[in-house]
Design an enzyme around this catalytic site. Structure first.
Site, PDB file in Angstrom:
ATOM      1  N   PHE A   1      -1.948  16.299   3.829  1.00 14.05           N
ATOM      2  CA  PHE A   1      -2.182  15.642   2.545  1.00 14.05           C
ATOM      3  C   PHE A   1      -0.887  15.698   1.744  1.00 14.05           C
ATOM      4  O   PHE A   1      -0.320  16.763   1.530  1.00 14.05           O
ATOM      5  CB  PHE A   1      -3.320  16.336   1.783  1.00 14.05           C
ATOM      6  CG  PHE A   1      -3.755  15.551   0.592  1.00 14.05           C
ATOM      7  CD1 PHE A   1      -4.654  14.502   0.724  1.00 14.05           C
ATOM      8  CD2 PHE A   1      -3.231  15.830  -0.674  1.00 14.05           C
ATOM      9  CE1 PHE A   1      -5.038  13.747  -0.373  1.00 14.05           C
ATOM     10  CE2 PHE A   1      -3.617  15.082  -1.777  1.00 14.05           C
ATOM     11  CZ  PHE A   1      -4.512  14.042  -1.632  1.00 14.05           C
TER      12      PHE A   1
ATOM     13  N   GLU B   1       0.842  -1.204   0.000  1.00 12.00           N
ATOM     14  CA  GLU B   1       0.000   0.000   0.000  1.00 12.00           C
ATOM     15  C   GLU B   1       0.874   1.251   0.000  1.00 12.00           C
ATOM     16  O   GLU B   1       1.952   1.262   0.585  1.00 12.00           O
ATOM     17  CB  GLU B   1      -0.861   0.014   1.279  1.00 12.00           C
ATOM     18  CG  GLU B   1      -2.354  -0.163   1.080  1.00 12.00           C
ATOM     19  CD  GLU B   1      -3.041   0.967   0.319  1.00 12.00           C
ATOM     20  OE1 GLU B   1      -2.492   1.473  -0.669  1.00 12.00           O
ATOM     21  OE2 GLU B   1      -4.143   1.325   0.716  1.00 12.00           O
ATOM     22  N   ASP B   2       0.363   2.316  -0.621  1.00 12.45           N
ATOM     23  CA  ASP B   2       1.098   3.577  -0.588  1.00 12.45           C
ATOM     24  C   ASP B   2       0.988   4.233   0.787  1.00 12.45           C
ATOM     25  O   ASP B   2       1.976   4.647   1.375  1.00 12.45           O
ATOM     26  CB  ASP B   2       0.614   4.537  -1.695  1.00 12.45           C
ATOM     27  CG  ASP B   2      -0.906   4.690  -1.753  1.00 12.45           C
ATOM     28  OD1 ASP B   2      -1.614   4.110  -0.892  1.00 12.45           O
ATOM     29  OD2 ASP B   2      -1.393   5.402  -2.649  1.00 12.45           O
TER      30      ASP B   2
ATOM     31  N   LYS C   1      -0.463   7.288   8.471  1.00  8.53           N
ATOM     32  CA  LYS C   1      -0.959   8.494   9.159  1.00  8.53           C
ATOM     33  C   LYS C   1      -1.814   8.018  10.322  1.00  8.53           C
ATOM     34  O   LYS C   1      -3.055   8.037  10.233  1.00  8.53           O
ATOM     35  CB  LYS C   1      -1.866   9.282   8.200  1.00  8.53           C
ATOM     36  CG  LYS C   1      -1.203  10.335   7.361  1.00  8.53           C
ATOM     37  CD  LYS C   1      -2.289  11.222   6.739  1.00  8.53           C
ATOM     38  CE  LYS C   1      -2.067  11.442   5.283  1.00  8.53           C
ATOM     39  NZ  LYS C   1      -3.174  12.157   4.619  1.00  8.53           N
TER      40      LYS C   1
ATOM     41  N   ASP D   1      -4.432   5.494   5.805  1.00  5.86           N
ATOM     42  CA  ASP D   1      -5.007   6.745   6.301  1.00  5.86           C
ATOM     43  C   ASP D   1      -6.097   6.381   7.320  1.00  5.86           C
ATOM     44  O   ASP D   1      -5.805   6.108   8.478  1.00  5.86           O
ATOM     45  CB  ASP D   1      -5.538   7.512   5.084  1.00  5.86           C
ATOM     46  CG  ASP D   1      -6.003   8.920   5.394  1.00  5.86           C
ATOM     47  OD1 ASP D   1      -5.461   9.525   6.320  1.00  5.86           O
ATOM     48  OD2 ASP D   1      -6.915   9.423   4.716  1.00  5.86           O
TER      49      ASP D   1
HETATM   50  P1  IMP Z   1      -7.803   4.810   3.705  1.00  9.73           P
HETATM   51  O1  IMP Z   1      -8.761   3.787   3.175  1.00  9.73           O
HETATM   52  O2  IMP Z   1      -8.500   5.987   4.292  1.00  9.73           O
HETATM   53  O3  IMP Z   1      -6.750   4.256   4.619  1.00  9.73           O
HETATM   54  O4  IMP Z   1      -7.125   5.464   2.443  1.00  9.73           O
HETATM   55  C1  IMP Z   1      -6.115   4.946   1.731  1.00  9.73           C
HETATM   56  C2  IMP Z   1      -6.061   5.626   0.387  1.00  9.73           C
HETATM   57  O5  IMP Z   1      -6.424   7.026   0.441  1.00  9.73           O
HETATM   58  C3  IMP Z   1      -4.631   5.602  -0.109  1.00  9.73           C
HETATM   59  O6  IMP Z   1      -4.362   4.413  -0.796  1.00  9.73           O
HETATM   60  C4  IMP Z   1      -4.575   6.837  -0.979  1.00  9.73           C
HETATM   61  O7  IMP Z   1      -4.995   6.522  -2.283  1.00  9.73           O
HETATM   62  C5  IMP Z   1      -5.562   7.816  -0.362  1.00  9.73           C
HETATM   63  N1  IMP Z   1      -4.864   8.806   0.493  1.00  9.73           N
HETATM   64  C6  IMP Z   1      -4.907   8.903   1.832  1.00  9.73           C
HETATM   65  N2  IMP Z   1      -4.144   9.919   2.280  1.00  9.73           N
HETATM   66  C7  IMP Z   1      -3.596  10.481   1.171  1.00  9.73           C
HETATM   67  C8  IMP Z   1      -2.685  11.588   0.974  1.00  9.73           C
HETATM   68  O8  IMP Z   1      -2.201  12.264   1.887  1.00  9.73           O
HETATM   69  N3  IMP Z   1      -2.354  11.849  -0.327  1.00  9.73           N
HETATM   70  C9  IMP Z   1      -2.837  11.150  -1.387  1.00  9.73           C
HETATM   71  N4  IMP Z   1      -3.678  10.107  -1.239  1.00  9.73           N
HETATM   72  C10 IMP Z   1      -4.063   9.776   0.034  1.00  9.73           C
END
Ligand code: IMP
Length: 179
Positions: free
Chosen positions: A152, A98-99, A130, A102
């Site tokens: 972000f 995963e990148d 994060k 969040d």
């Molecule tokens: P989660 O499901 O909320 O954990 O979100 C994960 C996805 O949200 C990541 O794979 C990203 O594509 C996107 N994302 C979350 N934070 C950022 C950020 O700071 N910059 C760009 N994309 C983000």
């Protein structure tokens, strides 16, 4: 530096060094078992996957998935598969790439889906975490590159409206980009 970037949080060099560390850890962890199948989530994790696999010595294979999470109150936990895996993963150890973690929703949904498909185990390697933004409890990556504050970020795969994925570092955009 790109003219729209206000600040570089993590340099290309730091990312490469971190990928070396993560690659070594992953090699050690799986040395007494079958190499895992790396499953990378499109599109954000592509640059991270590309760097990470250079530093993994085991014979690993990788595959891609593209998913969208729904965030309506009724539908948390739902996931739409835009591109599925090319192969069966019954009995296979998965290392999800995963990148960024969040809220943790994507990870929770994808992990559940991989177990439903019969994965023997699912571990997660994430370039960024994060933790202050977590909504889903008990979700964490076993291997984390960098913990970052609640900002972000773009670059190294991460986008804003599909742009800036190609930046070789992690940075914060200038405020004028959001206007
Ligand atoms: P989660 O499901 O909320 O954990 O979100 C994960 C996805 O949200 C990541 O794979 C990203 O594509 C996107 N994302 C979350 N934070 C950022 C950020 O700071 N910059 C760009 N994309 C983000």
């Amino acid at each position: 530096m790109h003219p729209m970037i206000k600040e570089i949080l993590i340099s290309e060099n730091e990312i490469v060094e971190k990928c070396k560390e993560l690659g070594q850890k992953i090699d050690q962890e799986y040395q007494s078992s079958q190499p895992p199948l790396l499953v990378a989530l499109l599109k954000g994790s592509v640059p991270f996957l590309s760097e990470l696999i250079k530093h993994i010595k085991m014979d690993v294979e990788f595959d891609f998935m593209d998913v969208s999470s729904y965030e309506g109150t009724e539908s948390i936990g739902d996931i739409r598969i835009n591109k599925d895996l090319d192969r069966s993963i019954k009995g296979v150890d998965i290392l999800l790439v995963e990148d960024i973690v969040d809220t943790g929703r994507t990870l929770k949904n994808v992990k559940e889906m991989l177990f439903n498909k019969g994965a023997a185990s699912v571990k997660v390697v994430a370039l960024l975490d994060k933790p202050s933004r977590r909504v889903v409890e008990d979700i964490h990556a076993e291997y984390i590159g960098f913990e970052i504050p609640d900002a972000f970020v773009v670059g190294f795969g991460l986008d804003y409206n599909q742009k800036y994925r190609n930046l070789p570092y992690i940075g914060v955009l200038k405020d004028e980009c959001y206007k």
